[in-house]
Design an enzyme around this catalytic site. Structure first.
Site, PDB file in Angstrom:
ATOM      1  N   GLU A 191      49.841  40.643 -64.630  1.00 19.23           N
ATOM      2  CA  GLU A 191      49.362  42.018 -64.799  1.00 19.23           C
ATOM      3  C   GLU A 191      49.257  42.442 -66.270  1.00 19.23           C
ATOM      4  OE1 GLU A 191      51.520  44.728 -62.293  1.00 19.23           O
ATOM      5  OE2 GLU A 191      51.644  43.278 -60.664  1.00 19.23           O
ATOM      6  N   ASP A 197      52.042  46.862 -53.099  1.00 15.41           N
ATOM      7  CA  ASP A 197      53.296  47.539 -53.424  1.00 15.41           C
ATOM      8  C   ASP A 197      53.308  48.968 -52.897  1.00 15.41           C
ATOM      9  OD1 ASP A 197      54.319  45.353 -54.758  1.00 15.41           O
ATOM     10  OD2 ASP A 197      53.605  45.998 -56.717  1.00 15.41           O
ATOM     11  N   HIS A 246      56.302  45.570 -51.474  1.00 14.08           N
ATOM     12  CA  HIS A 246      57.524  45.690 -52.264  1.00 14.08           C
ATOM     13  C   HIS A 246      57.947  47.146 -52.336  1.00 14.08           C
ATOM     14  CE1 HIS A 246      60.525  45.296 -55.368  1.00 14.08           C
ATOM     15  NE2 HIS A 246      59.884  46.166 -56.113  1.00 14.08           N
ATOM     16  N   HIS A 254      66.451  45.924 -64.606  1.00 10.00           N
ATOM     17  CA  HIS A 254      66.664  46.991 -65.580  1.00 10.00           C
ATOM     18  C   HIS A 254      67.889  46.744 -66.446  1.00 10.00           C
ATOM     19  CE1 HIS A 254      63.392  49.542 -64.343  1.00 10.00           C
ATOM     20  NE2 HIS A 254      63.742  49.407 -63.082  1.00 10.00           N
TER      21      HIS A 254
END
Length: 587
Positions: free
Chosen positions: A317, A432, A474, A527
């Protein structure tokens, strides 16, 4: 995860602090203090309703006046409670609770202020001022100076100033009101109520012209899109075969090992990617140069994945600025601001696209990038799309038609892209729906209606393909145990979810619910800069295998990797792949 703490037990500890704060305001000469209580638009059991009574009884003797503020919904069974609390004023979100205003006005004590949120604080469309005055004027005659007008909620949900948007299409711009313009609308309404409509006649005429322009604009209304929506039937949202038949056919085509490995879609957005995008937008870099730069980044992503030994690859992406904006830029019916930033969470801000009209897809949006990536490898390459519900929930959505209609329009556009990817030879397609849960109404009694059209929209987008095409979805960072049946109804062949932060506790839902399809519980938190060890990933997957048959488990991160650096991504994925190999050896 379950929270067994009794939050109401904390209330007696909080009330003295609130009292001291109100006294401090009074000492500074403050007359009014607004206290936000949006919980009043949710279902409250008797204990919570009593807590409201006790709390405001404790604050009643303070030397400031209290404006109790609700928003984002209707009061419903809490309406009498809100009107009876010993406060000096009540603010109600009239955008969502317009039908309750007359009842509230009749039950609120005559000495109390009624503040009505007549300007939409969560969206960016101009208010129909004439229509608003139609019901405000009788209310003003009844309540006089005890009627206040305001936005429905805080204006932090809207961009600041439309006057900064000098590149926005003139017609669309004329239909919008950002935060400063919403304050101007309040000023016009106040002038009309206090001095008569004639005192603001020009402003009302301009507003009426803009409202009518939007109502009749052919840019908003597309007959062919409406016809396509009318053709949707039950078969549109159904796969040709049930999951067990699809699974067997997909296994023959894909030839994946046990515990197949993949990622969620994005790879690091490097300084080189951001520089090329910036140069392309400014005109410094031409289209050919930009495409070449993105192809280099895609080739790098494919090369790294092959070296790591991942089983199902993604193109990374590189060309996408944002998972919603990228698609909105290529769909008819969308517009974009330059400076329309709003707070998302913490210090993170987003710039939502503006869904202003009927949605259609003029041309393929992702096929060429995916086809190029597939040409670089013999392994399966996932097509990567954002789902209709997430695009809807992360946009400023038109308010002139029901949200489910707009969502179905988006679903048909994504469906066309799915079918084009399939025709291009893509055997795995991920759609998604990161924001599916985010769209849940505050009241649980409204969940079923939302989930019905949200799940239907996903199925419209996903279910036109052949049995052999494997559909993934997702969802990240949300509790899903209480909507697990609806997630199963989406009928994706594979779902990937976030479970690493909870050490797989989010899979407790599968103790009582037999999820029918394949699932990839995220095995490390993207994260965090921490690199997960092989041993930790193996441990998590063993926990998952206690609830879900091993033959239906995938191994993947819990979200996309765009915010991480390659120096973090490569060792983390190397350990993930090694963990999958170890699990396969265990049998």
């Amino acid at each position: 995860m379950k929270d067994d703490s009794n939050r109401l037990a904390l209330l007696p500890l909080l009330l003295p602090a609130y009292g001291a704060l109100l006294d401090a305001f009074a000492a500074q000469g403050v007359d009014w203090v607004q206290i936000d209580e949006p919980a009043l638009v949710t279902e409250l059991d008797p204990a919570w309703q009593k807590a409201f009574v006790d709390a405001y009884a404790a604050l009643e003797t303070r030397r400031v006046k209290l404006l109790l503020t609700t928003y984002f919904g209707q009061l419903k069974d809490n309406l009498d409670l809100a009107c009876r609390l010993p406060v000096d004023g009540l603010h109600v979100d009239a955008i969502n609770a317009r039908d309750e205003i007359d009842v509230i006005e009749s039950r609120l004590p005559e000495t109390s202020v009624l503040s009505v949120g007549v300007i939409d604080g969560r969206n960016i469309w101009k208010t129909d001022l004439g229509a608003a005055l139609g019901w405000l004027e009788p209310l003003h005659r009844s309540r006089g100076d005890r009627l206040w007008i305001a936005p429905s909620c805080s204006l932090l949900h809207t961009p600041v100033d439309l006057d900064s948007e000098d590149r926005l299409d003139a017609d669309i711009r004329s239909w919008l009101a950002f935060a400063l313009q919403k304050i101007d609308e309040l000023t016009v309404l106040a002038g009309a109520l206090n001095e008569g409509r004639a005192s603001v006649a020009d402003a009302l005429a301009d507003n009426a012209a803009a409202i009518e322009s939007r109502r009749v604009s052919p840019r908003v209304h597309n007959p062919s899109v409406k016809a396509a929506i009318a053709r949707i039937d039950a078969k549109t949202a159904e796969r040709a075969s049930a999951y067990p038949q699809r699974e067997r056919k997909q296994a023959v085509i894909l030839k994946l090992p046990a515990y197949p490995t993949t990622t969620i879609g994005s790879f690091p957005q490097t300084p080189e990617i951001r520089r090329a995008r910036s140069q392309y937008k400014s005109g410094e870099l031409g289209r050919a140069g930009y495409e070449s730069a993105m192809q280099r980044e895609i080739a790098r992503a494919v090369q790294e994945q092959e070296a790591l030994g991942l089983d199902v690859l993604v193109h990374g992406e590189a060309e996408r600025n944002d998972m919603v904006e990228y698609f909105g830029e290529q769909l008819d019916g969308y517009a974009f601001s330059q400076f329309g930033w709003v707070q998302s969470y913490g210090s993170r801000c987003v710039k939502p696209p503006i869904l202003f009209g009927d949605i259609s897809r003029p041309k393929a949006m992702t096929v060429e990038w995916t086809r190029y990536a597939q040409s670089l490898t013999t392994k399966p390459m996932k097509g990567m799309l954002t789902g209709p519900v997430t695009i809807l929930n992360w946009s400023f959505v038109r308010d002139d038609q029901p949200r489910p209609v707009s969502c179905r329009q988006l679903a048909l556009a994504i469906r066309e892209e799915v079918l084009d990817l399939e025709r291009a030879g893509v055997k795995v397609i991920q759609i998604d729906e990161a924001a599916l849960r985010e769209g849940l109404p505050l009241r649980k009694s409204l969940w079923d209606e939302y989930l019905q059209w949200a799940v239907e929209s996903f199925r419209i987008a996903a279910n036109g393909v052949q049995d052999e095409t494997q559909i993934h979805t997702h969802m990240c960072y949300s509790e899903f145990n209480d909507i697990i049946a609806s997630i199963a109804d989406m009928d994706a062949d594979v779902i990937t979810i976030e479970t690493s932060r909870s050490e797989m506790e989010l899979l407790d839902a599968f103790d009582d619910f037999e999820y029918p399809n394949q699932i990839g519980p995220g095995v490390y938190d993207i994260h965090s800069p921490n690199i997960p060890t092989q041993e930790h990933i193996v441990s998590l997957m063993r926990k998952a295998a206690e609830r879900i048959p091993r033959e239906r488990l995938w191994v993947n991160p819990d979200c996309g990797l765009k915010t991480r650096a390659w120096e973090e991504v490569i060792p983390a994925l190397r350990n993930m792949v090694a963990a999958a190999h170890a699990l396969r050896r265990e049998g």
